[in-house]
Motif scaffolding. Structure first.
Motif, PDB file in Angstrom:
ATOM      1  N   ILE A 137      49.289  37.277   9.945  1.00 52.03           N
ATOM      2  CA  ILE A 137      50.354  36.985  10.912  1.00 52.03           C
ATOM      3  C   ILE A 137      49.881  37.282  12.330  1.00 52.03           C
ATOM      4  O   ILE A 137      50.081  36.475  13.253  1.00 52.03           O
ATOM      5  N   ILE A 138      49.261  38.429  12.514  1.00 49.07           N
ATOM      6  CA  ILE A 138      48.789  38.822  13.854  1.00 49.07           C
ATOM      7  C   ILE A 138      47.804  37.797  14.395  1.00 49.07           C
ATOM      8  O   ILE A 138      47.813  37.470  15.590  1.00 49.07           O
ATOM      9  N   ALA A 139      46.990  37.239  13.507  1.00 46.88           N
ATOM     10  CA  ALA A 139      46.013  36.225  13.939  1.00 46.88           C
ATOM     11  C   ALA A 139      46.687  34.952  14.425  1.00 46.88           C
ATOM     12  O   ALA A 139      46.078  34.160  15.155  1.00 46.88           O
ATOM     13  N   VAL A 160      59.809  45.244   3.190  1.00 50.57           N
ATOM     14  CA  VAL A 160      58.698  45.185   4.145  1.00 50.57           C
ATOM     15  C   VAL A 160      58.136  46.584   4.363  1.00 50.57           C
ATOM     16  O   VAL A 160      58.881  47.546   4.578  1.00 50.57           O
ATOM     17  N   ASP A 161      56.830  46.699   4.295  1.00 52.36           N
ATOM     18  CA  ASP A 161      56.158  47.970   4.540  1.00 52.36           C
ATOM     19  C   ASP A 161      56.310  48.372   6.010  1.00 52.36           C
ATOM     20  O   ASP A 161      55.943  47.605   6.909  1.00 52.36           O
ATOM     21  N   ARG A 166      55.220  48.122  11.910  1.00 49.35           N
ATOM     22  CA  ARG A 166      54.941  48.734  13.211  1.00 49.35           C
ATOM     23  C   ARG A 166      53.680  48.140  13.828  1.00 49.35           C
ATOM     24  O   ARG A 166      53.631  47.883  15.033  1.00 49.35           O
ATOM     25  N   ARG A 167      52.681  47.918  13.007  1.00 50.92           N
ATOM     26  CA  ARG A 167      51.433  47.335  13.526  1.00 50.92           C
ATOM     27  C   ARG A 167      51.689  45.926  14.054  1.00 50.92           C
ATOM     28  O   ARG A 167      51.166  45.538  15.119  1.00 50.92           O
ATOM     29  N   ALA A 171      51.444  44.493  17.995  1.00 50.46           N
ATOM     30  CA  ALA A 171      50.661  43.302  18.341  1.00 50.46           C
ATOM     31  C   ALA A 171      51.521  42.224  18.980  1.00 50.46           C
ATOM     32  O   ALA A 171      51.039  41.426  19.802  1.00 50.46           O
ATOM     33  N   ALA A 172      52.815  42.167  18.614  1.00 55.14           N
ATOM     34  CA  ALA A 172      53.700  41.108  19.105  1.00 55.14           C
ATOM     35  C   ALA A 172      54.299  41.406  20.468  1.00 55.14           C
ATOM     36  O   ALA A 172      54.964  40.540  21.045  1.00 55.14           O
TER      37      ALA A 172
END
Length: 352
Positions: A137-139, A160-161, A166-167, A171-172
């Motif tokens: 997703i971050i990519a 959802v973990d 949080r990570r 990033a978002a």
């Protein structure tokens, strides 16, 4: 010339969301739509039906804000959670330019709302642990405006973990919204992500009265977000979204008495779910019972299609997910009454 050709090309090509009600069926036990077995009783005052309703009825906003532990400025009342999803896409995504991210298999309305509004869809499927692929997703964030996550996930039931979330939120920042759909959170309230709202203004939660509150027919949902996000959504939402009768019933459902009724219903459903899950896991036709965190369980049977047909023949309407990637032979069972759960087990025990 066909009138259809006058419609937008996206609409001409669109396959509508196949809701449980739209699919239909013939039976007397309906366990396909994650509806509650009861709704409770409510009173209506018809003296103001000649007046237009308030866009955001304060008594509903304040009651739900108190229940959710947020401020009134962080809350928007909508026509079901679905309108909140639609509003977010219409407010933040440029048609023909922006994308959303979904993590299949998941709730179908994220993609339908995007398609309807000419917004692209990037599918980053759940990983082998049925968690969002946070790296994947971050990519994709450079091409994304909204990430939709469902927790508990419909249909798999997984949560959802929080560490991965949080990570993703880090990033978002300044790039995209992260929307966590918590339509079923009342069945596992300790796993809400509401405590992250103050630290992450890009986080949005979707809630509803349809499931634990037993008010699917009311069409009343909530978007919880940073006040700046709520202010933008208020620019787009129609002027009279919440009918007066809906506001009255919602306020009653959110009263002390209404909340006590909801929590008692949740306790009953969760107990029935535990019992059903234990019995299913012991049955030779059951290969897997997925995470039981909502008011439903997703079950993989050895011969899903045959079992679904047997249930339908007995008048029990379930939801078949065999066509979804990774969900071959999977059927979702809404937790109904004890009598309805017994009927499901009776059919399961019958010879094929």
């Amino acid at each position: 010339m066909s009138i259809t050709l006058l419609a937008r090309k996206q609409v001409q090509a669109l396959t509508p969301y196949q809701s449980a009600r739209r699919i239909g069926g013939h039976g007397h036990i309906w366990l396909n739509a994650n509806e509650a077995a009861d709704s409770g009783e409510y009173q209506l005052d018809c003296s103001r039906l000649n007046r237009y309703p308030e866009c955001q009825p304060p008594h509903v906003v304040n009651a739900y804000a108190a229940y959710a532990g947020v401020s009134a400025e962080q809350l928007l009342v909508t026509r079901g959670g679905d309108e909140g999803i639609e509003l977010l896409i219409r407010t933040f995504c440029e048609p023909g330019q922006d994308n959303i991210v979904i993590c299949s298999p998941t709730y179908g309305m994220y993609a339908i709302s995007a398609e309807t509004n000419g917004v692209g869809i990037i599918d980053v499927p759940l990983n082998n642990q049925r968690q969002p692929d946070f790296d994947g997703i971050i990519a994709k964030l450079n091409n994304t405006k909204i990430v939709f996550l469902c927790s508990p996930n419909n249909p798999t039931g997984d949560l959802v973990d929080s560490t991965g979330l949080r990570r993703l939120l880090d990033a978002a920042k300044g790039r995209a919204l992260v929307v966590v759909d918590e339509a079923y959170i009342e069945f596992c309230p300790e796993f809400t992500q509401a405590d992250l709202l103050d630290d992450y203004p890009q986080l949005v939660l979707i809630r509803t009265l349809s499931k634990a509150f037993g008010l699917a027919g009311l069409r009343c949902g909530f978007t919880i977000a940073n006040p700046e996000v709520i202010g933008l959504l208020l620019k787009v939402i129609p002027p009279y979204p919440i009918p007066e009768p809906v506001a009255q019933i919602a306020a009653q459902a959110l009263s002390d008495t209404g909340l006590a009724t909801m929590r008692a219903r949740v306790a009953d459903i969760n107990q029935l779910k535990v019992t059903l899950t234990e019995q299913l896991r012991q049955h030779p036709q059951v290969q897997e019972v997925f995470a039981p965190n909502g008011n439903y369980v997703l079950v993989r049977f050895s011969q899903g299609a045959a079992l679904f047909a047997r249930m339908a023949k007995a008048g029990i309407i379930l939801r078949d997910f065999a066509s979804r990637p990774g969900l071959a032979d999977c059927i979702r069972i809404t937790i109904g009454t004890q009598t309805e759960m017994d009927a499901v087990l009776d059919v399961l025990q019958q010879e094929q």
